[in-house]
Design an enzyme around this catalytic site. Sequence first.
Site, PDB file in Angstrom:
ATOM      1  N   ASP A   1      -9.483  25.712  23.084  1.00 55.46           N
ATOM      2  CA  ASP A   1     -10.525  26.513  22.449  1.00 55.46           C
ATOM      3  C   ASP A   1     -10.693  26.191  20.967  1.00 55.46           C
ATOM      4  O   ASP A   1      -9.880  25.478  20.386  1.00 55.46           O
ATOM      5  CB  ASP A   1     -10.227  28.007  22.648  1.00 55.46           C
ATOM      6  CG  ASP A   1      -8.793  28.385  22.291  1.00 55.46           C
ATOM      7  OD1 ASP A   1      -8.074  27.548  21.726  1.00 55.46           O
ATOM      8  OD2 ASP A   1      -8.396  29.522  22.590  1.00 55.46           O
TER       9      ASP A   1
ATOM     10  N   ASN B   1      -3.633  41.129  25.134  1.00 51.77           N
ATOM     11  CA  ASN B   1      -4.496  41.759  26.146  1.00 51.77           C
ATOM     12  C   ASN B   1      -4.635  40.892  27.400  1.00 51.77           C
ATOM     13  O   ASN B   1      -5.508  41.131  28.230  1.00 51.77           O
ATOM     14  CB  ASN B   1      -5.877  42.057  25.552  1.00 51.77           C
ATOM     15  CG  ASN B   1      -6.589  40.800  25.066  1.00 51.77           C
ATOM     16  OD1 ASN B   1      -6.108  39.687  25.288  1.00 51.77           O
ATOM     17  ND2 ASN B   1      -7.723  40.964  24.408  1.00 51.77           N
TER      18      ASN B   1
ATOM     19  N   HIS C   1      -5.371  37.631  27.477  1.00 48.33           N
ATOM     20  CA  HIS C   1      -6.302  36.499  27.432  1.00 48.33           C
ATOM     21  C   HIS C   1      -5.559  35.168  27.437  1.00 48.33           C
ATOM     22  O   HIS C   1      -4.430  35.073  26.950  1.00 48.33           O
ATOM     23  CB  HIS C   1      -7.299  36.599  26.260  1.00 48.33           C
ATOM     24  CG  HIS C   1      -6.757  36.291  24.903  1.00 48.33           C
ATOM     25  ND1 HIS C   1      -6.977  37.093  23.801  1.00 48.33           N
ATOM     26  CD2 HIS C   1      -6.050  35.237  24.429  1.00 48.33           C
ATOM     27  CE1 HIS C   1      -6.425  36.557  22.735  1.00 48.33           C
ATOM     28  NE2 HIS C   1      -5.854  35.426  23.090  1.00 48.33           N
TER      29      HIS C   1
ATOM     30  N   GLU D   1     -11.329  36.487  27.216  1.00 45.15           N
ATOM     31  CA  GLU D   1     -10.959  37.876  26.987  1.00 45.15           C
ATOM     32  C   GLU D   1     -11.090  38.676  28.291  1.00 45.15           C
ATOM     33  O   GLU D   1     -11.760  38.233  29.231  1.00 45.15           O
ATOM     34  CB  GLU D   1     -11.891  38.470  25.924  1.00 45.15           C
ATOM     35  CG  GLU D   1     -11.773  37.803  24.555  1.00 45.15           C
ATOM     36  CD  GLU D   1     -10.553  38.257  23.756  1.00 45.15           C
ATOM     37  OE1 GLU D   1      -9.505  38.559  24.367  1.00 45.15           O
ATOM     38  OE2 GLU D   1     -10.651  38.293  22.527  1.00 45.15           O
TER      39      GLU D   1
HETATM   40  C1  GLP Z   1      -5.200  32.886  20.274  1.00 49.47           C
HETATM   41  C2  GLP Z   1      -5.460  31.645  21.120  1.00 49.47           C
HETATM   42  C3  GLP Z   1      -4.682  31.675  22.417  1.00 49.47           C
HETATM   43  C4  GLP Z   1      -3.237  32.062  22.156  1.00 49.47           C
HETATM   44  C5  GLP Z   1      -3.190  33.433  21.543  1.00 49.47           C
HETATM   45  C6  GLP Z   1      -1.774  33.940  21.306  1.00 49.47           C
HETATM   46  O1  GLP Z   1      -6.043  33.931  20.564  1.00 49.47           O
HETATM   47  N1  GLP Z   1      -6.840  31.463  21.409  1.00 49.47           N
HETATM   48  O2  GLP Z   1      -4.773  30.402  23.044  1.00 49.47           O
HETATM   49  O3  GLP Z   1      -2.514  32.022  23.359  1.00 49.47           O
HETATM   50  O4  GLP Z   1      -3.867  33.364  20.311  1.00 49.47           O
HETATM   51  O5  GLP Z   1      -1.286  33.440  20.101  1.00 49.47           O
HETATM   52  P1  GLP Z   1       0.208  33.546  19.613  1.00 49.47           P
HETATM   53  O6  GLP Z   1       0.956  32.488  20.328  1.00 49.47           O
HETATM   54  O7  GLP Z   1       0.143  33.281  18.136  1.00 49.47           O
HETATM   55  O8  GLP Z   1       0.692  34.916  19.932  1.00 49.47           O
END
Ligand code: GLP
Length: 263
Positions: free
Chosen positions: A67, A136, A138, A143
């Site tokens: 993404d 949440n 995702h 989402e």
């Molecule tokens: C973002 C990314 C996700 C990732 C999530 C969790 O929203 N788009 O791909 O998994 O954050 O991030 P973290 O690993 O910093 O908790």
Amino acid sequence: MKVVILETPQAVANYGAAMFIRQLTSKPTSVLGLATGSTPLALYQQLIAANQAEIISFKQCSTFNLDEYLGLAPEHPQSYRHFMNEQFFQHIDIELSNTHVPNGAAQNPLTAGDEYEALIKAHGGIDIQLLGIGRNGHVGFNEPSSCLASRTRVKTLTQATIDDNARFFSAEEYQPHLSITMGIGTIMEARNVVLLATGESKAEAIQATVEGPLSASCPASALQMHLSTTLIIDDAAASKLKDKAFYQHIERENQALLKRLSH
Ligand code: GLP
């Protein structure tokens, strides 16, 4: 799905890195699906070390990131492209032209998703997809309420995700509220999926992913339908699993079987 519960975040990174190392060793031309966020950083460190020790090479492989923020150019310091270059690509022997991140500055964001899908297809599909998970549930930026068959497209971020990611932006800095992300359907086509989660804040999402109903309310639960998904989580992220002891038992049995087969 296979659930591997380990004591520490470092053990999670090591286990995940070993899977990527095995993949690259058996197929140097692998197509890797990559993720941003803080969770995969320790895994990237392991892969960088393995590359520098000449255990693996990235010269022939290509990568596709999940993404990108919509509205941020690749050179923007908060873009996921910039994150990947800084945290991973510039430390390994990969050709930068073989690395792909959705284009957050695309002229037409509505067609950029289809182009990204076509590029993945032209490379023969993703061999192994790395995922983190949002609080949440995702994955990528899919989402809750995302279509479980979705493809790469523009997605609006929830306020919860904007708040969670605000730590990466300074107070006066513009923080995007739109993204371009691989869809759940795109992720489901990866031959192997590796999802990492560490810390108490992910415990609820992990419980819903593994034990909850298959539901767009927790997009990661779609992985219950994937043929080769490994969840690698630490004790804190596993703390809300009702059948934690059973998953640990399965993993011990799997390891014992592998040991027997290797003799
Ligand atoms: C973002 C990314 C996700 C990732 C999530 C969790 O929203 N788009 O791909 O998994 O954050 O991030 P973290 O690993 O910093 O908790």
